[in-house]
Design an enzyme around this catalytic site. Structure first.
Site, mmCIF file in Angstrom:
data_model
loop_
_atom_site.group_PDB
_atom_site.id
_atom_site.type_symbol
_atom_site.label_atom_id
_atom_site.label_comp_id
_atom_site.label_asym_id
_atom_site.label_seq_id
_atom_site.Cartn_x
_atom_site.Cartn_y
_atom_site.Cartn_z
ATOM 1 N N HIS A 150 85.890 -43.499 22.505
ATOM 2 C CA HIS A 150 86.415 -43.953 21.214
ATOM 3 C C HIS A 150 87.599 -44.906 21.386
ATOM 4 O O HIS A 150 88.318 -44.836 22.374
ATOM 5 C CB HIS A 150 86.759 -42.779 20.284
ATOM 6 N N GLU A 168 84.702 -42.582 16.684
ATOM 7 C CA GLU A 168 83.953 -41.741 17.607
ATOM 8 C C GLU A 168 82.561 -42.332 17.856
ATOM 9 O O GLU A 168 82.124 -43.232 17.129
ATOM 10 C CB GLU A 168 83.822 -40.333 16.996
ATOM 11 N N ASP A 184 85.450 -39.938 25.398
ATOM 12 C CA ASP A 184 84.121 -40.149 24.810
ATOM 13 C C ASP A 184 83.901 -41.611 24.406
ATOM 14 O O ASP A 184 82.931 -41.923 23.728
ATOM 15 C CB ASP A 184 83.895 -39.212 23.607
ATOM 16 N N ASP A 222 95.701 -45.116 13.433
ATOM 17 C CA ASP A 222 95.011 -43.974 12.826
ATOM 18 C C ASP A 222 96.002 -42.877 12.451
ATOM 19 O O ASP A 222 97.190 -42.957 12.790
ATOM 20 C CB ASP A 222 93.926 -43.436 13.776
HETATM 21 P P1 PGA Z 1 95.265 -40.659 25.373
HETATM 22 O O1 PGA Z 1 94.197 -40.881 24.225
HETATM 23 O O2 PGA Z 1 96.023 -41.939 25.466
HETATM 24 O O3 PGA Z 1 96.113 -39.536 24.896
HETATM 25 O O4 PGA Z 1 94.504 -40.362 26.606
HETATM 26 C C1 PGA Z 1 93.540 -42.092 24.128
HETATM 27 C C2 PGA Z 1 92.652 -42.065 22.906
HETATM 28 O O5 PGA Z 1 92.216 -40.977 22.512
HETATM 29 O O6 PGA Z 1 92.384 -43.142 22.359
#
Ligand code: PGA
Length: 259
Positions: free
Chosen positions: A137, A142, A135, A66
């Site tokens: 994702h 999302e 959340d 992404d």
């Molecule tokens: P993080 O994020 O590895 O910084 O906890 C994971 C994500 O948002 O997919």
């Protein structure tokens, strides 16, 4: 889904690095790279193996999951810059072999379609590293993302803006729009490695692994994939109802099976 609960984040990283190393040693391959804090220890482990001369990425290609819309690739918080700083510039990927989405494209839909075509032309992703958002994702898909979605623009949730404010200052400074591989795109990778560490991820991990397959928890779609390894530390596993079963099963796994 295979759930592997390991004592520490370092154990998670070493196990993930072992899977990636085996793939890279087999010959030319395509890796799906995630950004964020979760894969950092894995990237460090892979970089260490490269530095002692035991591993090379010169025959590997990589695709990022992404990118923020509106950040130029050179911006320090763009995922182009982040993956270079965190991993790819420290090892020997060939020039032009690490691909990301252009968040500055005038035609974002065209950019997304081109990215899908590039992944397909590469032969598809062999191993996709995934983190999970608090959340639920994966990538930046999302909650309520279509479980069959393709690469496209998404709007970040308030939760993700708050989670990512640590990189930008305040939630308002975080770009609100992103381009992300879709859940349908991610599901086409041949082996998915979902990594999670720490208690803050425990609820999302439990929903993804033991909850229903539902757009409300996008990571739950991984239950439909034939080859997923969920590598988590004790803290991230703390909300799972069937921890003992997963640990027992992994403990009895024949060594020849691998991950
Ligand atoms: P993080 O994020 O590895 O910084 O906890 C994971 C994500 O948002 O997919």
């Amino acid at each position: 889904m295979e759930i592997i609960i390991l004592p520490t984040p370092g154990d998670v990283a070493r196990t993930a690095a072992d899977v990636i190393e085996q793939q890279v040693r087999r010959g030319p391959c395509v890796l799906g790279l995630a950004t964020g804090s979760t894969p950092l220890v894995t990237y460090k482990e892979l970089t260490d193996r490269y530095r002692v001369g035991s591993l090379s990425f010169r025959h590997a290609q990589a695709f990022l999951l992404d990118e923020y819309v509106g950040l130029p690739a050179a911006h320090p918080q763009s995922y182009h810059s982040t993956i270079r700083d965190d991993f790819t510039d420290s090892v020997d990927f060939g020039a032009g072999s690490v691909h990301g989405l252009n968040g500055m494209a005038e035609d974002l839909e065209g950019e997304a379609a081109q990215y899908e075509a590039l992944i397909a032309a590469s032969g598809g992703v062999d191993i996709q590293i995934l983190g999970i958002g608090t959340d639920g994702h994966v990538g930046f898909n999302e909650p309520m993302s279509s479980l069959g979605s393709r690469t496209r623009i998404k709007t970040l949730t308030r939760q993700t803006l708050e989670d990512n404010a640590r990189f930008f200052g305040t939630p308002e400074d975080v770009p609100h729009h992103v381009l992300t591989q879709g859940l349908g795109t991610i599901r086409e990778a041949r082996h998915l490695l979902l990594l999670a560490m720490g208690g803050a991820k425990a609820e999302a991990v439990a929903a993804a692994v033991e909850g229903p397959v539902a757009a409300l928890c996008p990571a739950s779609v991984l239950q439909l994939h034939p080859h997923v390894s969920v590598l988590i530390d004790e803290a991230a596993a703390s909300r799972l109802a069937h921890r003992e079963y997963y640990t027992d099963t992994f403990g009895r796994k024949p060594a020849w099976q691998g991950l």
